[in-house]
Design an enzyme around this catalytic site. Structure first.
Site, mmCIF file in Angstrom:
data_model
loop_
_atom_site.group_PDB
_atom_site.id
_atom_site.type_symbol
_atom_site.label_atom_id
_atom_site.label_comp_id
_atom_site.label_asym_id
_atom_site.label_seq_id
_atom_site.Cartn_x
_atom_site.Cartn_y
_atom_site.Cartn_z
ATOM 1 C CG ASP A 64 49.414 -27.608 -27.952
ATOM 2 O OD1 ASP A 64 49.914 -28.026 -29.009
ATOM 3 O OD2 ASP A 64 48.265 -27.911 -27.565
ATOM 4 C CG HIS A 72 48.203 -29.403 -31.933
ATOM 5 N ND1 HIS A 72 48.059 -29.129 -30.596
ATOM 6 C CD2 HIS A 72 47.264 -30.348 -32.225
ATOM 7 C CE1 HIS A 72 47.081 -29.867 -30.089
ATOM 8 N NE2 HIS A 72 46.578 -30.626 -31.066
ATOM 9 C CB THR A 74 41.741 -9.464 -40.326
ATOM 10 O OG1 THR A 74 42.280 -10.237 -41.398
ATOM 11 C CG2 THR A 74 42.688 -9.545 -39.149
ATOM 12 C CB VAL A 100 40.179 -31.606 -13.736
ATOM 13 C CG1 VAL A 100 40.401 -32.244 -15.100
ATOM 14 C CG2 VAL A 100 41.517 -31.305 -13.066
ATOM 15 C CB SER A 102 43.479 -30.734 -29.862
ATOM 16 O OG SER A 102 44.235 -31.859 -29.500
#
Length: 715
Positions: free
Chosen positions: A37, A70, A85, A194, A255
């Protein structure tokens, strides 16, 4: 334990039932998720100690720290720490192999809406996939989209799948009816390794922006990708405060649906190290929660990610050592009446394997059933039976007939419809004949040999409704019985040989997947016996022994086939004494001792009865009697079972241990019954008063008192 404010802020764990996996110890620890990414905020406490040293920039030499958030947000969804947290990810202890692949300079280009225009090249993505495969990643997350993947990317995906890596790719955010070309192209070469992931909202509805399954139904899964909490800034939740309150920043997109699935895959790999990449993909797809149209469809594909279902056993389970099937819904053991409450609280831990050879712990004792305690008075007072007896010293016949058909008038030939013939069926029959001056023979249908033996020996005993007679009890019932007896006079003694066979009737209705009918018949049993009897003045004595063979049961108890208990042999020794004390008084006692041998283990059982009778109390033909008795009861012993208790994933072998199951109950049924019989008004009158403690040998059952008064007249 897990329902904390951190958990409640996190969007994904609750939607996808992650707690079920966490409670089994699955956290993703030791499993590497490759995030190809835009980099990551490496200083965030949410990833402390879990960003692998092999992480790198595959598109340049800048390091892995992000220019936009992202990649960080993707990593948060998959693996944010459980640290009380912020938020926590699905696999909150998984390792991260961060592979920054944004083309240098593109993430610094801010668009008109304030976002960035990060661009990733296929060549860098291909390098990232190859690098992840070579550096031990079990999952590769591609929260990317675009045009057709290059051949280099396709080749890298094929190599990764062949190496057992699961590749997860987002479907795209164009709101189209099919995945974008990038996801579709990767799936085309995925060979079962996949998954394409679309987005749903908190209600499980497909997100408006998400591309649908289209023709990729078989490899398409959906997960929470809409309104995900939360954006971080400098390692803490980013908030904004105005005059209406304080707000956190949320993000949406396929995403962020993909890393939900990546985290789930990491949990499976950790919990079940034997699974291949294709196994993990198959599990997650096959166990998805149905959404949209019933069954698979072109919107949700296989459905919505359900981690609890993926962790549940799949297919038929089997014992880890023998691989003999044992469904979780099966009864493991159905106890016999002589065992009473012995199975209450029984514990037999065992390891079972599902179709993926995943190990599960189960307690077979929790699925053991004790025998049901029958209400004896109801059966004793059944009014739809008719008894017919006739004969002489040379030949006698007796029948028990279902009398329901006799309630309608009859006049004419014996011509019955099929229905009437069934209603008028003979329930039991006995025929005894003297075939020589010193020899008698008898046969019976649906009646045990003991009644035949008593008749041939000329025994006369008081009749009781409830209390058993000691030596006429083997601890369980036989159905469809056929029996035979032959008695020969030997001077002052008589020798009687007997045999019987029938189906063992279970003490309770168990559930065994192998038995589709699930009837009470639990196999067959045969018995052979011999006894000597003689009269010595006022004393009549009988001594006998019998051998019993059960082909599937142990003293009437049915064990699941997987346990390998395939029958038992029993030896019984009987003694019976009757003493005529004069003036109509008679004393009697009977005792039976049994030993049962099965699986190298011995059970000891016994039953007994003591009688006191007075004939001619109110008239010449009446009688009153008292009996104190104990039905057949296992007094000592149990059975040893060799069971798998641990499964080693490395060697794919089981460790076995011997588990001893005690079959002697804590309860002891003792029945006292006072019975009176007399001819009355052309029929037969009877009254019975009884008290039964620990019915069925169950210590926690209430005592069973009762009284019965009956008058009957035979036709």
């Amino acid at each position: 334990m897990f329902n904390t404010s951190e958990y409640r802020r996190s969007d994904g764990p609750a939607d996808h039932n992650a707690i079920a996996a966490w409670q089994q110890g699955a956290t993703g620890a030791g499993v590497a998720i490759a995030i190809i990414d835009t980099g990551i905020d490496s200083d965030s406490p949410e990833f402390a100690g879990r960003i692998l040293p092999a992480s790198r920039d595959v598109a340049g030499s800048r390091g892995i720290d992000q220019e936009d958030d992202h990649g960080t947000n993707v990593a948060l969804v998959a693996a944010a720490a459980r640290n009380n947290t912020g938020v926590m990810g699905i696999a909150y202890e998984a390792n991260l192999l961060v592979l920054r692949a944004d083309f240098p300079g593109t993430c610094a280009d801010v668009s008109d809406d304030g976002g960035t225009n990060c661009s990733l090249r296929d060549s860098d993505i291909a390098v990232g996939i190859q690098y992840a495969t070579d550096n031990g990643a079990k999952i590769i997350n591609l929260s990317l989209g675009g045009g057709n993947p290059s051949q280099a990317v396709r080749t890298a995906v094929q190599r990764a799948v062949a190496a057992g890596v699961v590749v997860i790719v987002s479907s795209g955010n164009d709101g189209l009816g099919s995945p974008d070309n990038f996801a579709a192209g990767i799936s085309d070469v995925g060979s079962g390794g996949v998954m394409i992931v679309g987005s749903v909202d908190e209600g499980g509805n497909i997100s408006s922006f998400s591309n649908r399954a289209g023709t990729y139904i078989s490899s398409f899964l959906t997960a929470r990708g809409e309104r995900i909490c939360c954006v971080y800034e400098n390692g803490v939740l980013k908030t904004e405060t105005d005059n209406t309150g304080t707000y956190v920043y949320l993000f949406s997109g396929t995403s962020f649906a993909a890393p939900q699935v990546a985290g789930a895959a990491a949990l499976l790999f950790q919990a079940f190290p034997n699974l291949s990449g294709q196994d993990v993909v198959e599990l997650l797809l096959d166990t998805a929660r149905d959404a949209g149209a019933t069954g698979d469809d072109d919107v949700y594909g296989q459905g919505i990610l359900d981690i609890a279902a993926a962790f549940a056993p799949q297919g038929t389970l089997s014992l880890a050592d023998t691989r003999v099937a044992m469904a979780l819904t099966d009864s493991t053991l159905v106890g016999a009446p002589a065992m009473g409450d012995a199975l209450a609280g029984a514990s037999m831990p065992v390891t079972l394997l599902d179709k993926y050879e995943r190990a599960y712990s189960s307690d077979l004792g929790a699925r053991a059933l004790g025998a049901q305690v029958a209400p004896k008075l109801e059966g004793a007072l059944r009014d739809d039976l008719r008894h017919v007896g006739l004969g002489s010293d040379a030949l006698s016949l007796s029948f028990a007939i279902d009398g329901t058909a006799l309630r309608s008038p009859w006049g004419g030939r014996l011509s019955l419809s099929a229905e009437d013939a069934e209603q008028a069926r003979v329930l039991a029959a006995r025929v005894a004949a003297r075939i020589a001056p010193d020899t008698q023979m008898g046969v019976a249908f649906r009646q045990g040999a003991q009644g035949l033996v008593a008749q041939l020996q000329g025994q006369s005993r008081p009749a009781f409704l409830i209390a058993s007679g000691g030596q006429d009890d083997t601890g369980f019932a036989l159905g469809d019985t056929m029996s035979f007896a032959l008695r020969r006079d030997l001077g002052d003694l008589g020798l009687t040989l007997s045999a019987e066979s029938g189906t063992v009737l279970a003490g309770a209705r168990g559930r065994f997947a192998a038995d589709f009918a699930r009837s009470r018949a639990e196999g067959n049993a045969i018995r052979f016996g011999a006894s000597l009897d003689g009269d010595y003045g006022p004393l009549t004595a009988t001594l006998g022994a019998s051998w019993q063979r059960e082909d599937r049961t142990v003293l009437g108890a049915r064990f699941h086939e997987a346990l390998g208990v395939g029958g038992a042999d029993s030896l019984f020794v009987d003694a019976d004494l009757r003493f005529e004390a004069g003036d109509g008084w008679r004393l009697g006692g009977a005792f039976r001792q049994g030993w049962t041998f099965a699986q190298g283990t011995r059970l000891a059982s016994n039953g007994w009865a003591l009688d006191l009778e007075k004939r001619g109390v109110l008239g010449r033909d009446d009688g009153i009697a008292f009996r104190l008795s104990q039905p057949m009861r296992v007094a000592d012993g149990g059975i040893d079972l060799t069971l798998p208790v641990y499964w080693d994933y490395a060697t794919r072998s089981a460790t076995v241990a011997t588990r001893s199951l005690a079959l002697a109950p804590t309860g002891r049924e003792i029945t006292g019954e006072l019975a009176w019989r007399s001819p009355f008004l052309g029929g037969n009158a009877s009254a019975s008063l009884f008290y039964r403690t620990d019915p069925g040998h169950y210590a926690d059952l209430r005592d069973d008192p009762g009284v019965a008064i009956r008058w009957s007249r035979e036709f």
